[in-house]
Structures are given as structure tokens and as C-alpha cells.
Motif scaffolding. Structure first.
Motif, PDB file in Angstrom:
ATOM      1  N   TYR A   1      52.995  43.556  46.491  1.00  3.58           N
ATOM      2  CA  TYR A   1      52.365  42.261  46.897  1.00  3.58           C
ATOM      3  C   TYR A   1      50.951  41.902  45.974  1.00  3.58           C
ATOM      4  N   LEU A   2      50.213  43.094  45.548  1.00  2.00           N
ATOM      5  CA  LEU A   2      49.146  43.044  44.646  1.00  2.00           C
ATOM      6  C   LEU A   2      49.522  42.457  43.349  1.00  2.00           C
ATOM      7  N   ARG A   3      50.614  42.702  42.835  1.00  2.00           N
ATOM      8  CA  ARG A   3      51.095  41.940  41.584  1.00  2.00           C
ATOM      9  C   ARG A   3      51.170  40.593  41.934  1.00  2.00           C
ATOM     10  N   LYS A   4      51.802  40.035  42.945  1.00  2.00           N
ATOM     11  CA  LYS A   4      51.949  38.659  43.298  1.00  2.00           C
ATOM     12  C   LYS A   4      50.562  38.075  43.385  1.00  2.00           C
ATOM     13  N   ALA A   5      49.362  38.554  43.937  1.00  2.00           N
ATOM     14  CA  ALA A   5      48.105  38.108  44.005  1.00  2.00           C
ATOM     15  C   ALA A   5      47.724  38.043  42.351  1.00  2.00           C
ATOM     16  N   ARG A   6      47.972  38.994  41.636  1.00  2.00           N
ATOM     17  CA  ARG A   6      47.310  39.082  40.164  1.00  2.00           C
ATOM     18  C   ARG A   6      48.166  38.039  39.406  1.00  2.00           C
ATOM     19  N   ASP A   7      49.333  37.739  39.736  1.00  2.00           N
ATOM     20  CA  ASP A   7      50.170  36.819  38.995  1.00  2.00           C
ATOM     21  C   ASP A   7      49.349  35.229  39.296  1.00  2.00           C
ATOM     22  N   LEU A   8      49.318  35.037  40.605  1.00  2.00           N
ATOM     23  CA  LEU A   8      48.546  33.997  41.205  1.00  2.00           C
ATOM     24  C   LEU A   8      47.232  33.546  40.267  1.00  2.00           C
ATOM     25  N   ILE A   9      46.575  34.927  40.067  1.00  2.00           N
ATOM     26  CA  ILE A   9      45.238  34.561  39.276  1.00  2.00           C
ATOM     27  C   ILE A   9      45.375  34.440  37.964  1.00  2.00           C
ATOM     28  N   ASP A  10      46.387  35.012  37.272  1.00  2.00           N
ATOM     29  CA  ASP A  10      46.750  34.539  35.936  1.00  2.00           C
ATOM     30  C   ASP A  10      47.314  33.050  35.700  1.00  2.00           C
TER      31      ASP A  10
ATOM     32  N   GLU B   1      46.664  30.383  38.003  1.00  2.00           N
ATOM     33  CA  GLU B   1      45.953  29.167  38.668  1.00  2.00           C
ATOM     34  C   GLU B   1      44.464  29.826  38.208  1.00  2.00           C
ATOM     35  N   TYR B   2      43.950  30.504  37.378  1.00  2.00           N
ATOM     36  CA  TYR B   2      42.661  30.715  37.015  1.00  2.00           C
ATOM     37  C   TYR B   2      41.750  29.616  37.107  1.00  2.00           C
ATOM     38  N   ALA B   3      42.179  28.416  36.381  1.00  2.00           N
ATOM     39  CA  ALA B   3      41.309  27.277  36.487  1.00  2.00           C
ATOM     40  C   ALA B   3      41.050  26.607  37.601  1.00  2.00           C
ATOM     41  N   LYS B   4      41.826  26.831  38.910  1.00  2.00           N
ATOM     42  CA  LYS B   4      41.736  26.441  40.081  1.00  2.00           C
ATOM     43  C   LYS B   4      40.646  27.057  40.928  1.00  2.00           C
ATOM     44  N   PRO B   5      40.134  26.364  42.016  1.00  2.00           N
ATOM     45  CA  PRO B   5      38.999  27.130  42.939  1.00  2.00           C
ATOM     46  C   PRO B   5      40.086  28.247  43.577  1.00  2.00           C
ATOM     47  N   LEU B   6      39.330  29.681  43.307  1.00  2.00           N
ATOM     48  CA  LEU B   6      40.307  30.622  44.112  1.00  2.00           C
ATOM     49  C   LEU B   6      39.409  31.350  44.488  1.00  2.00           C
ATOM     50  N   ASP B   7      39.461  32.022  45.901  1.00  2.00           N
ATOM     51  CA  ASP B   7      38.626  32.810  46.421  1.00  2.00           C
ATOM     52  C   ASP B   7      39.467  33.912  47.073  1.00  2.00           C
ATOM     53  N   VAL B   8      38.562  34.949  47.299  1.00  2.00           N
ATOM     54  CA  VAL B   8      39.489  36.311  47.755  1.00  2.00           C
ATOM     55  C   VAL B   8      40.228  36.062  48.935  1.00  2.00           C
ATOM     56  N   PRO B   9      40.019  35.175  49.887  1.00  2.00           N
ATOM     57  CA  PRO B   9      40.859  35.015  51.121  1.00  2.00           C
ATOM     58  C   PRO B   9      42.377  34.392  50.574  1.00  2.00           C
ATOM     59  N   THR B  10      42.229  33.204  49.740  1.00  2.00           N
ATOM     60  CA  THR B  10      43.057  33.031  49.098  1.00  2.00           C
ATOM     61  C   THR B  10      43.998  33.890  48.538  1.00  2.00           C
ATOM     62  N   MET B  11      43.682  34.622  47.504  1.00  2.00           N
ATOM     63  CA  MET B  11      44.160  35.640  46.814  1.00  2.00           C
ATOM     64  C   MET B  11      44.768  36.739  47.980  1.00  2.00           C
TER      65      MET B  11
ATOM     66  N   HIS C   1      48.002  35.869  49.344  1.00  2.00           N
ATOM     67  CA  HIS C   1      49.374  36.007  48.700  1.00  2.00           C
ATOM     68  C   HIS C   1      49.915  37.427  48.526  1.00  2.00           C
ATOM     69  N   ALA C   2      48.941  38.132  48.951  1.00  2.00           N
ATOM     70  CA  ALA C   2      49.265  39.897  48.948  1.00  2.00           C
ATOM     71  C   ALA C   2      49.456  40.056  50.577  1.00  2.00           C
ATOM     72  N   PHE C   3      49.512  39.253  51.510  1.00  2.00           N
ATOM     73  CA  PHE C   3      49.715  39.668  52.771  1.00  2.00           C
ATOM     74  C   PHE C   3      48.656  40.647  53.312  1.00  2.00           C
ATOM     75  N   MET C   4      47.499  40.662  53.062  1.00  2.00           N
ATOM     76  CA  MET C   4      46.489  41.550  53.507  1.00  2.00           C
ATOM     77  C   MET C   4      45.138  40.724  53.836  1.00  2.00           C
ATOM     78  N   SER C   5      44.281  41.568  54.698  1.00  2.00           N
ATOM     79  CA  SER C   5      42.931  40.778  54.870  1.00  2.00           C
ATOM     80  C   SER C   5      42.296  40.908  53.704  1.00  2.00           C
ATOM     81  N   PRO C   6      41.210  40.021  53.527  1.00  2.00           N
ATOM     82  CA  PRO C   6      40.439  40.087  52.340  1.00  2.00           C
ATOM     83  C   PRO C   6      39.783  41.414  51.963  1.00  2.00           C
ATOM     84  N   ALA C   7      39.309  41.911  53.001  1.00  2.00           N
ATOM     85  CA  ALA C   7      38.224  43.286  52.612  1.00  2.00           C
ATOM     86  C   ALA C   7      39.563  44.353  52.189  1.00  2.00           C
TER      87      ALA C   7
END
Length: 153
Positions: free
Chosen positions: A18-27, A29-39, A42-48
Motif C-alpha cells: 500500500y505504501l508503494r502504491k502511494a509512492r507510485d502516485l507521487i511519482d 502525479e507530482y505536478a498535480k496538487p497532492l496532500d498527505v490525506p490524498t496520498m 491510496h495507502a488505505f491509512m489515516s494521514p498520521a
């Protein structure tokens, strides 16, 4: 219960997946507005929880990873002759001042200085090698700044 590679449980492997899926999202979609809750979604976790797990797995916070990807892409755009302002906006940064500060922190020189340099060696490298050799590193930038401070004494 069976243990897997390096003592990892199936739950550990699932968490890393799941963490890898979120990291792939960052890789991707880096140019789009991304925040920790969105990331985190994608990992099916709370932001904290996501932030703690991401840092434990990859050695930096999700936001720092995102900014490193943005700076890495901006470096390539600047080597190609794009203006600093256009590169800043192209990689998804909205503040030129914050972009310049983070660029200088990671690369060791301001973006305008980096753009003005000759990059003949990078141009001669295959793209896959250039990407690895020019990847900004927080640790390398810290060492460069420390060396400059010692040299100024």
C-alpha cells in the motif's frame, strides 16, 4: 505463523504494498496538487499513520519525497533551458520563493545558477543514467553546505 523475507509477516508485506502504491502516485502525479490525506487514501491509512509508516519505510516524509521528485523534474527542465518561473509552475509548485528555497536546499545552488551552468556531461548520458546521477539528495546537499561553511572560516 510463517515468517517471510527478513522476518516480515504477510501484514508487513501488505502494508509495504500500500505504501508503494502511494509512492507510485507521487511519482506519477507530482505536478498535480497532492496532500498527505490524498496520498494516505491510496495507502488505505489515516494521514498520521501513513506519514509515520512512509517515513519508516522510505526514510523521509511523504511531503519531502514529493518535493524531491518535483525538484528532480525541475532540474531536468532547467537543464533544457526553461525559465525558473516556468519550471516552478510546471512541476506543481505555486510559490516561487518556496520552490527556490527547497531547490537550493536540495541541490546546493539556486535554480537560476543551476540553469546557467553547462550540463554537457548530463546531455551525453543516457536518460536513465542522468536521472540517477542528478537525483537531488538531502544528505549530499547538507554535506555541500557544511563544506562551504567550513571553507568560509
Amino acid at each position: 505463523m510463517p515468517r517471510y523475507a527478513r522476518g516480515m509477516t504477510p501484514e508487513d508485506i501488505a502494508r509495504l504494498t500500500y505504501l508503494r502504491k502511494a509512492r507510485d502516485l507521487i511519482d506519477r502525479e507530482y505536478a498535480k496538487p497532492l496532500d498527505v490525506p490524498t496520498m494516505a487514501s491510496h495507502a488505505f491509512m489515516s494521514p498520521a499513520h501513513f506519514s509515520r509508516q512512509f517515513r519508516a519505510a522510505y526514510g523521509e516524509t511523504p511531503y519531502n519525497y514529493l518535493m524531491t521528485r518535483r525538484i528532480e523534474r525541475a532540474m531536468a527542465l532547467l537543464r533544457g533551458g526553461m525559465s525558473v518561473t516556468d519550471a516552478c509552475m510546471e512541476v506543481g509548485c505555486t510559490s516561487l520563493g518556496s520552490f527556490s528555497s527547497r531547490f537550493t536546499e536540495l541541490v546546493g545552488v539556486p535554480p537560476s545558477t543551476y540553469r546557467a551552468r553547462e550540463h554537457l556531461a548530463v546531455a551525453a548520458m543516457p536518460a536513465c543514467v542522468a536521472k540517477i546521477r542528478t537525483r537531488p539528495s538531502r544528505n549530499e546537499a547538507s554535506k555541500r553546505l557544511e563544506a562551504l561553511a567550513v571553507g568560509a572560516d
